[in-house]
Write an enzyme that holds these catalytic residues in place. Sequence first.
Site, mmCIF file in Angstrom:
data_model
loop_
_atom_site.group_PDB
_atom_site.id
_atom_site.type_symbol
_atom_site.label_atom_id
_atom_site.label_comp_id
_atom_site.label_asym_id
_atom_site.label_seq_id
_atom_site.Cartn_x
_atom_site.Cartn_y
_atom_site.Cartn_z
ATOM 1 N N PHE B 54 0.842 -1.199 0.000
ATOM 2 C CA PHE B 54 0.000 0.000 0.000
ATOM 3 C C PHE B 54 0.874 1.244 0.000
ATOM 4 C CE2 PHE B 54 -3.604 -2.347 2.384
ATOM 5 C CZ PHE B 54 -4.341 -2.525 1.232
ATOM 6 N N GLU B 55 0.399 2.218 -0.731
ATOM 7 C CA GLU B 55 1.072 3.505 -0.900
ATOM 8 C C GLU B 55 1.361 4.235 0.412
ATOM 9 O OE1 GLU B 55 -1.015 5.551 -3.904
ATOM 10 O OE2 GLU B 55 -0.310 7.520 -3.316
#
Lengths: 318, 258
Positions: B54-55
């Site tokens: 995830f970013e």
Amino acid sequence: MRWNVDVRTFREWAERKDKSPTPKLMSLDEAVKRFLRNGAVVAIGGCLYSRTPMAAVHEIIRQGFRELTIVRNLAGFETDLLLVSGCLRRLITSWCSPGYAWGMSRVLRHYVENALAEFEEWSHLGIGLRLKAAAMGVPFLPTFSMLGSSIMERLGIAEMTCPYSGEKLALVPALYPDVAIIHANRADAYGNIQIDGYTHMDKDMAQAARHVIATVEEVVDGDEIRRSAERTIIPFFCVDAVVELPFGAYPSECWGRYEADFSHIASYQQRVDERGIEGARSYVSENITGVSSFMEFLSKVGVEQLLGRVRAFRNVVA
Amino acid sequence: MLSHERNFTRSELLAVMTARMLEDGKTIFVGVGLPMLAAALAQRLHAPNITIIFEGGVIAPEIKPGMLPLSTNEVRAARKAVMLPSIDDVFFYQQRGYIDYGILGAAQIDKYGNINTSVIGDYEKPRVRLPGSGGANDIASTCSRVIVSTFHEKRRFVERVDFITSPGYLHGGNTRREAGLIFGGPYKVVTDLAIMGFDEESKAMRVEAVYRGVRIEEVLENMGFRPIIPDEVGEIEPPTDEELKILRSIDPDRVMLR
């Protein structure tokens, strides 16, 4: 030149800064008054609805600062509040929305589509590298991100051919905020700051800025910091103000303490859906300008609601 | 696909077809919404060893059914993760070559796979100001393979995007490489009607397969440009009962299966 990357001036400023280990505890009211000014470039820590320094955002609105440039990698709910309060002139970000559940911000659309506020768009890493370059004290950092895009073209980002590899690279200019405001788990009175969980871009932001205001869930004794020095990510000499403010990120989350309160954000969104900008302004007048402090706002929210978010956090990590 | 034969929604179809694209053992950069559901579904079917990234700064979280995060940087997104790196570091892993697949959505996408999530209309005074790049530009620039997962609609598939937020093959041919993007690029476009890829030479979008029951005319009618139609277009089986059952169990409250 469009970008102020005068590393010498910023360095000289840091050289002159008082780096003695002195206690910096003060009220939020005093910290914001002392370090902000109209037209300042203000970096806001955390990310979207994680560790947003909401208490400080409220205080900026209450004190009525104008023409601010706000820097935030992923901007959310707090940007709406700053816009409708007339504080924000320019947003430097990679993305702005109240969040997945609500799609586009109607408030942001109104301000940007009518040219009432500027939206300076970078890629997410672009924002990160701007702050990192400043944190490192260099005028730019190279990356492959943004090459060939309209983002690069609009911003006029320079590119160069690497003298070693022959590869083309985008050169991301440093960004030195006037003030960085972050919300952290704990600090001592001197401003040694510890963050649990996600660190986002807070470390670089604090290192890049001229002044750092840290609101923290708890102020701890210096010995406690020394016993867990590996968790300190911002050293005292970068920090100008430490404000103890439990739940200071509410309604966003603070790792280890409480989950975000999506019902609170949803109730704000409902006002916007029903009454647009006026709906957003009614939220501000009831919860920010209509109260004397963030503590009064939290009292309105209620102990039961806050403790519910504490239990929700425990439930997620269980 | 005739509607009376369908026992699934468009969102479910898109999530299942995107999940099928993911290879086991690979690292996948995903955002919230259908990409996250697709990755979680793939993990429960053919690809138990994919790693979600995830970013917001999360490596290998476990997505708990019914407790889906609404952003990639909140407590829920980090559940049982092995590491919470800084956001910069996530993108550095990608630039370094450690992220195999990225899944992106698109407000607009053109025939060379360029994506717009910034503005519709004029940049200074846009008709619609969209949320912006977030990490999409970075993923499109430096991820090894980009899968675009979006609904098949004429307003999305445009001849030329108003703004290149996230670069595809730019003007086609070798222009992506010439701009300095020496790796990556759009790999597949997955929609609720078809799977598309890109021609090796011209880099123009090409229909590779349609879902069983979908006519090629239907694909073309819902696009603002004409993709390459090869002589042989494959046909893909609709979602199975098992795929749908697991997908629905991941999002029982239909937070993302809207």
